[in-house]
Design an enzyme around this catalytic site. Sequence first.
Site, PDB file in Angstrom:
ATOM      1  N   ARG A 170       0.877  -1.115  -0.028  1.00 29.86           N
ATOM      2  CA  ARG A 170      -0.026  -0.045  -0.053  1.00 29.86           C
ATOM      3  C   ARG A 170       0.875   1.168   0.061  1.00 29.86           C
ATOM      4  O   ARG A 170       0.600   2.103  -0.707  1.00 29.86           O
ATOM      5  CB  ARG A 170      -0.786  -0.058   1.104  1.00 29.86           C
ATOM      6  N   TYR A 199     -16.647  16.155 -17.483  1.00 38.87           N
ATOM      7  CA  TYR A 199     -16.794  14.698 -17.339  1.00 38.87           C
ATOM      8  C   TYR A 199     -17.948  14.352 -16.201  1.00 38.87           C
ATOM      9  O   TYR A 199     -17.705  15.049 -15.078  1.00 38.87           O
ATOM     10  CB  TYR A 199     -15.686  14.011 -16.927  1.00 38.87           C
ATOM     11  N   ASP A 235      -8.002  18.194 -16.530  1.00 41.30           N
ATOM     12  CA  ASP A 235      -7.833  16.862 -16.744  1.00 41.30           C
ATOM     13  C   ASP A 235      -7.304  16.685 -18.194  1.00 41.30           C
ATOM     14  O   ASP A 235      -8.089  16.967 -18.954  1.00 41.30           O
ATOM     15  CB  ASP A 235      -9.347  16.479 -16.540  1.00 41.30           C
ATOM     16  N   LYS A 251      -8.112   5.378 -20.098  1.00 45.10           N
ATOM     17  CA  LYS A 251      -8.587   5.736 -21.533  1.00 45.10           C
ATOM     18  C   LYS A 251      -7.341   5.578 -22.390  1.00 45.10           C
ATOM     19  O   LYS A 251      -7.067   4.435 -22.756  1.00 45.10           O
ATOM     20  CB  LYS A 251      -9.230   7.326 -21.612  1.00 45.10           C
TER      21      LYS A 251
HETATM   22  C1  LIG Z   1     -13.341   8.576 -17.892  1.00 46.51           C
HETATM   23  C2  LIG Z   1     -12.912   9.926 -17.478  1.00 46.51           C
HETATM   24  C3  LIG Z   1     -12.745  10.261 -15.951  1.00 46.51           C
HETATM   25  C4  LIG Z   1     -12.952   9.147 -14.909  1.00 46.51           C
HETATM   26  O1  LIG Z   1     -12.150   8.004 -14.986  1.00 46.51           O
HETATM   27  P1  LIG Z   1     -12.382   6.748 -14.469  1.00 46.51           P
HETATM   28  O2  LIG Z   1     -11.136   5.957 -14.782  1.00 46.51           O
HETATM   29  O3  LIG Z   1     -13.380   5.901 -15.282  1.00 46.51           O
HETATM   30  O4  LIG Z   1     -12.739   6.705 -13.112  1.00 46.51           O
HETATM   31  C5  LIG Z   1     -12.480  11.355 -15.716  1.00 46.51           C
HETATM   32  N1  LIG Z   1     -12.319  12.370 -16.754  1.00 46.51           N
HETATM   33  C6  LIG Z   1     -12.354  12.087 -18.108  1.00 46.51           C
HETATM   34  C7  LIG Z   1     -12.155  13.107 -19.049  1.00 46.51           C
HETATM   35  C8  LIG Z   1     -12.757  10.764 -18.492  1.00 46.51           C
HETATM   36  O5  LIG Z   1     -12.822  10.617 -19.714  1.00 46.51           O
END
Ligand SMILES: *Cc1c(COP(=O)(O)O)cnc(C)c1O
Length: 377
Positions: free
Chosen positions: A47, A100, A172, A197
């Site tokens: 952890r 998002y 982000d 992603k």
């Molecule tokens: C998918 C996504 C998230 C959230 O991520 P997870 O891995 O699904 O928790 C946050 N911001 C953007 C722009 C995303 O496409």
Amino acid sequence: MHFDTLSIHGGRPDDQIGSVMSPIHVTTTFERDEAGNLGGKGYVYTRWDNPNRRQLETKLALLEGGEEAFAFPSGMAAAMALTQSVLEPETHLIIPDDCYHGIAHLVKSMLPKWKITYTEVDMSDAGAIEKAIKKNTRLIIIETPSNPMLKITDIATVCKLAKSKGILVGCDNTWTTPLIQRPFELGADLVFHSSTKFFGGHSDVLGGCIIVHKKNELVARIREYQVIGGSVPSPFDCWLLNRSLSTLSLRLGRQIQNASTIADFLKTKPQVEQVYYPGLPDHPGHDIAKRQMNGLFGSMISIGLRGGEKQALVFASGMKLFKHATSLGGVESLIEHRRSAEGNSPRSPANLVRLSVGVEYIDDLIADLALGFEKIK
Ligand SMILES: *Cc1c(COP(=O)(O)O)cnc(C)c1O
């Protein structure tokens, strides 16, 4: 070293047995020496730290151009840790109006419990951001291109404004990755990602990360949310992400090329009312995008269909290669009717579908889209 080389070799540990690829360290704990001290590499308990996570974090910091990175088990875990580490009770943050949906949910329904308030702003309008700033504003979250409308925010302008008021900017960067867009060079303090992603790129691993531009007092706080909060990814997930990052540039390069051709093709279809893609010269954010996206425009495209919601749903399920599914950034092309995925408070226009363009051969993708258009002729 160049980005492409770092994406393969960055963070590579010395390995005593000479394996070219890193082993997966499936262990929760590490042996101490006779004096009770930690072994040579400083690992105690998974952890706290694990070789696969350390390798991933080192590579992420190098690729994004920041001084320290933190890996999380999902993008939302990263967003949670970021807001919790930066914001104190009675503070305020600004988020994009086209954000998002998970992050909007977190800000609207979880943070108020800690007396943290928010304002939603159209971030393509710098004046609107300035107006939304309050005395207790501590954080501005940027997401550009936005999801799913692909609005463009001028990162440098927002960072300059924030800096003049002592506000932190968290970007982000999921949709672009540091291959396309480099928020730290434009003044951002923090970058976060859903590694699920483009970093993962194969739709088979969840992950998230935060990267800080400079090692400051936030580092200890974010580390605390990660290791004391217990929000850590497994060694296997770190290993998968580390492997996936090696091909980021190859995958995304092809995805961008495909998306650009597809955007031009979509423009020619009478069934399409509007194409949202910052690479198109008539996109309102095109000039800013051209500058801040390194001349690349990503592989996400949204389209508005003339036939409304019914036609959008028929189109989304009318193809063989473009699967109708949530998520994005993988090697396989996906399409999604966003409004049906948004639950009780949908924001997306009913006639909108979002494409995540993969690495398939372009002629096959165009033929597949043509198949979908046949169904809504
Ligand atoms: C998918 C996504 C998230 C959230 O991520 P997870 O891995 O699904 O928790 C946050 N911001 C953007 C722009 C995303 O496409």
